[in-house]
Design an enzyme around this catalytic site. Sequence first.
Site, PDB file in Angstrom:
ATOM      1  N   LYS A 165      38.615  64.294  31.605  1.00  0.00           N
ATOM      2  CA  LYS A 165      39.446  64.660  30.443  1.00  0.00           C
ATOM      3  C   LYS A 165      39.501  66.174  30.245  1.00  0.00           C
ATOM      4  O   LYS A 165      40.511  66.705  29.794  1.00  0.00           O
ATOM      5  CB  LYS A 165      38.966  63.945  29.181  1.00  0.00           C
TER       6      LYS A 165
ATOM      7  N   CYS B 288      33.518  63.649  30.449  1.00  0.00           N
ATOM      8  CA  CYS B 288      33.835  65.084  30.345  1.00  0.00           C
ATOM      9  C   CYS B 288      34.786  65.593  31.415  1.00  0.00           C
ATOM     10  O   CYS B 288      35.912  65.996  31.099  1.00  0.00           O
ATOM     11  CB  CYS B 288      32.546  65.899  30.361  1.00  0.00           C
TER      12      CYS B 288
ATOM     13  N   LEU C  50      27.945  70.253  45.521  1.00  0.00           N
ATOM     14  CA  LEU C  50      28.590  70.071  46.828  1.00  0.00           C
ATOM     15  C   LEU C  50      28.136  68.731  47.402  1.00  0.00           C
ATOM     16  O   LEU C  50      27.797  68.640  48.571  1.00  0.00           O
ATOM     17  CB  LEU C  50      28.223  71.221  47.781  1.00  0.00           C
TER      18      LEU C  50
ATOM     19  N   THR D 248      33.950  69.681  22.876  1.00  0.00           N
ATOM     20  CA  THR D 248      34.762  70.458  23.816  1.00  0.00           C
ATOM     21  C   THR D 248      36.206  70.416  23.341  1.00  0.00           C
ATOM     22  O   THR D 248      36.791  69.337  23.193  1.00  0.00           O
ATOM     23  CB  THR D 248      34.653  69.853  25.227  1.00  0.00           C
TER      24      THR D 248
ATOM     25  N   ALA E  77      29.229  65.196  48.453  1.00  0.00           N
ATOM     26  CA  ALA E  77      30.399  64.347  48.721  1.00  0.00           C
ATOM     27  C   ALA E  77      30.117  62.933  48.229  1.00  0.00           C
ATOM     28  O   ALA E  77      28.977  62.491  48.218  1.00  0.00           O
ATOM     29  CB  ALA E  77      30.686  64.349  50.208  1.00  0.00           C
TER      30      ALA E  77
ATOM     31  N   LYS F 285      34.128  76.980  28.230  1.00  0.00           N
ATOM     32  CA  LYS F 285      33.736  75.572  28.411  1.00  0.00           C
ATOM     33  C   LYS F 285      34.715  74.828  29.333  1.00  0.00           C
ATOM     34  O   LYS F 285      34.310  74.190  30.307  1.00  0.00           O
ATOM     35  CB  LYS F 285      33.656  74.878  27.045  1.00  0.00           C
TER      36      LYS F 285
HETATM   37  P1  NAD Z   1      30.195  60.273  21.759  1.00  0.00           P
HETATM   38  O1  NAD Z   1      31.379  59.396  21.786  1.00  0.00           O
HETATM   39  O2  NAD Z   1      28.933  59.833  22.447  1.00  0.00           O
HETATM   40  O3  NAD Z   1      29.796  60.589  20.242  1.00  0.00           O
HETATM   41  C1  NAD Z   1      30.715  60.880  19.232  1.00  0.00           C
HETATM   42  C2  NAD Z   1      30.133  60.367  17.914  1.00  0.00           C
HETATM   43  O4  NAD Z   1      30.956  60.837  16.839  1.00  0.00           O
HETATM   44  C3  NAD Z   1      30.114  58.850  17.814  1.00  0.00           C
HETATM   45  O5  NAD Z   1      28.808  58.415  17.474  1.00  0.00           O
HETATM   46  C4  NAD Z   1      31.115  58.548  16.694  1.00  0.00           C
HETATM   47  O6  NAD Z   1      30.768  57.410  15.951  1.00  0.00           O
HETATM   48  C5  NAD Z   1      31.022  59.819  15.872  1.00  0.00           C
HETATM   49  N1  NAD Z   1      32.183  60.058  15.001  1.00  0.00           N
HETATM   50  C6  NAD Z   1      33.505  59.961  15.288  1.00  0.00           C
HETATM   51  N2  NAD Z   1      34.262  60.257  14.206  1.00  0.00           N
HETATM   52  C7  NAD Z   1      33.404  60.570  13.217  1.00  0.00           C
HETATM   53  C8  NAD Z   1      33.563  60.947  11.851  1.00  0.00           C
HETATM   54  N3  NAD Z   1      34.767  61.081  11.293  1.00  0.00           N
HETATM   55  N4  NAD Z   1      32.464  61.169  11.116  1.00  0.00           N
HETATM   56  C9  NAD Z   1      31.229  61.038  11.650  1.00  0.00           C
HETATM   57  N5  NAD Z   1      31.004  60.679  12.935  1.00  0.00           N
HETATM   58  C10 NAD Z   1      32.073  60.437  13.710  1.00  0.00           C
HETATM   59  O7  NAD Z   1      30.670  61.678  22.333  1.00  0.00           O
HETATM   60  P2  NAD Z   1      29.802  62.759  23.140  1.00  0.00           P
HETATM   61  O8  NAD Z   1      29.659  62.354  24.551  1.00  0.00           O
HETATM   62  O9  NAD Z   1      28.606  63.108  22.339  1.00  0.00           O
HETATM   63  O10 NAD Z   1      30.834  63.994  23.129  1.00  0.00           O
HETATM   64  C11 NAD Z   1      31.131  64.698  21.941  1.00  0.00           C
HETATM   65  C12 NAD Z   1      31.861  65.973  22.319  1.00  0.00           C
HETATM   66  O11 NAD Z   1      31.007  66.810  23.121  1.00  0.00           O
HETATM   67  C13 NAD Z   1      33.124  65.765  23.158  1.00  0.00           C
HETATM   68  O12 NAD Z   1      34.055  66.737  22.814  1.00  0.00           O
HETATM   69  C14 NAD Z   1      32.637  65.996  24.574  1.00  0.00           C
HETATM   70  O13 NAD Z   1      33.670  66.428  25.427  1.00  0.00           O
HETATM   71  C15 NAD Z   1      31.623  67.104  24.370  1.00  0.00           C
HETATM   72  N6  NAD Z   1      30.587  67.177  25.395  1.00  0.00           N
HETATM   73  C16 NAD Z   1      30.037  66.040  25.884  1.00  0.00           C
HETATM   74  C17 NAD Z   1      29.026  66.131  26.834  1.00  0.00           C
HETATM   75  C18 NAD Z   1      28.408  64.894  27.414  1.00  0.00           C
HETATM   76  O14 NAD Z   1      27.727  65.008  28.426  1.00  0.00           O
HETATM   77  N7  NAD Z   1      28.597  63.733  26.820  1.00  0.00           N
HETATM   78  C19 NAD Z   1      28.584  67.384  27.269  1.00  0.00           C
HETATM   79  C20 NAD Z   1      29.145  68.515  26.719  1.00  0.00           C
HETATM   80  C21 NAD Z   1      30.155  68.402  25.776  1.00  0.00           C
END
Ligand code: NAD
Length: 471
Positions: A286, A283, A273, A124, A275, A227
């Site tokens: 932030k 997510c 909805l 995101t 409460a 998003k």
């Molecule tokens: P996370 O922290 O679970 O996973 C991120 C992964 O990236 C980690 O395993 C980390 O080791 C790896 N990483 C970091 N730097 C790296 C690099 N240079 N090379 C290789 N790997 C690297 O994060 P997440 O919850 O999967 O979220 C990832 C993105 O997706 C964020 O932007 C988040 O906002 C978005 N997102 C998350 C969700 C959710 O429910 N978690 C849903 C939709 C979108």
Amino acid sequence: MSKSVSICVIGSGYVGLVAAVCFAEMGHRVICVDNDDAKVKTLREGGVPIFEEHLPQLLAKHRDRGVEFTANLASAVERSEAIFIAVGTPQGETGAADMSYVEAVVSEIARHVNSYKVIVEKSTVPVYTNEWVSRVLHRHGVDPTSFDVVSNPEFLREGTAVLDFMHPDRIVIGSNTDRSAAVLRRIYEPLTSGSYYDQPGALAGTCSAVRPARILFTSAQSAEIIKHASNAFLALKISFINAVANLAEAVDADIEDIAKGMGMDSRIGPRFLRAGLGYGGSCFPKDVAAFQWVAQQKGVNFKLLQEISSINEAQRDIFFNKVLSALWTLRGKRLAALGLAFKGETDDVRDSPAIEVIKRLLDAGVIIKAYDPAAMERAKEVLQPSIKMQYAADVYEAATDADAVLILTDWSEFAEIDLVQLKQVVRFPIVIDGRNLYKPQKMQDHGFTYVSVGRPSNYHAQQGKPRGMVS
Ligand code: NAD
């Protein structure tokens, strides 16, 4: 041309890992990269680093066949046509998303562009990230005709991530060239044509061969905003109902009836909805902050976003004060904390309202015995076990001799507690429910003082007596 696309997913967290195995399930060849060697080792050796329904089965099915795990980004990029970036974009000090992980990955990708690549933002990200990614690649001397940057935001929810991915409400592709849009169309074709849903062993869900997944093509900027705006809108619904709940409480109305009555209006809908203690996780908090920052940068008045966050933060204070009102003093009290994850059915404790409430209670001198069906190991990293912070094997062990039981996470298990057994083990039959999992009448019938959110409390119905005390 083969329908299968060679895909590299960078980041094997909640989004990256789920995306990687789901792409393999759709028939693509996937390399999943992470720079956390321990995680790669776990994944290679058959482990499942996160708690997510259907993930163990899909990993077992595709590991070393459709999907491989590596820390070698260079070779993964060179061997792939589409590169999905799924690393974290946490909140920075200003509220803006910290894009340093994405930038680091893009700089590394730049050194290994050996043929046409579609670089896909799955993380995101704020609007215009696609421009920045292109700029970084140009600065590293990558030929502009050898790549395109596409936004393909992810809408999965933790707890139902695999089904959300395979049965999405919509797939959004923000692309500024036909060539890159065509690659993304091929990747998602099994879902958008419906062919996947007819396969033997396909995961069943809301989509089907006759009602396949919908896909929306937009510009990259629009997709990036879709998003952020979607998450901010869902957060708004939660904060709105919480503000109404506070009003309901002040006038002895019932927020559950109010939410039901509002949700029956098809223009509003019943979801989000609920409460309670407010939203948390990695997510919504932030993303609302990052969206607000974007609006500020562009000089757009969007103060509503600030209000969404303020109401959310206040819910935690309100709950803390409820505990205080129910117990009079806190120092030395023993409290059962049911729930540590930021919501039910996940082990994720990032920005969990439960953890924050527990921290405040610990500061106030209480002794906590916590139980969560999946998040205890992760919680121990932020709430180290001690005499004051203990962990239990189940609800009843957590509640044994408790001065009050707090429900902090909406796990389905916590909605099915054996109330007779609970009453037998607690010191005082007081339940303070931050997730409205019970009907007040039911709790009253079982002899509990029950305090919840946006509903009259039954303080006066039956005051708790210590176990063993004869009236
Ligand atoms: P996370 O922290 O679970 O996973 C991120 C992964 O990236 C980690 O395993 C980390 O080791 C790896 N990483 C970091 N730097 C790296 C690099 N240079 N090379 C290789 N790997 C690297 O994060 P997440 O919850 O999967 O979220 C990832 C993105 O997706 C964020 O932007 C988040 O906002 C978005 N997102 C998350 C969700 C959710 O429910 N978690 C849903 C939709 C979108």
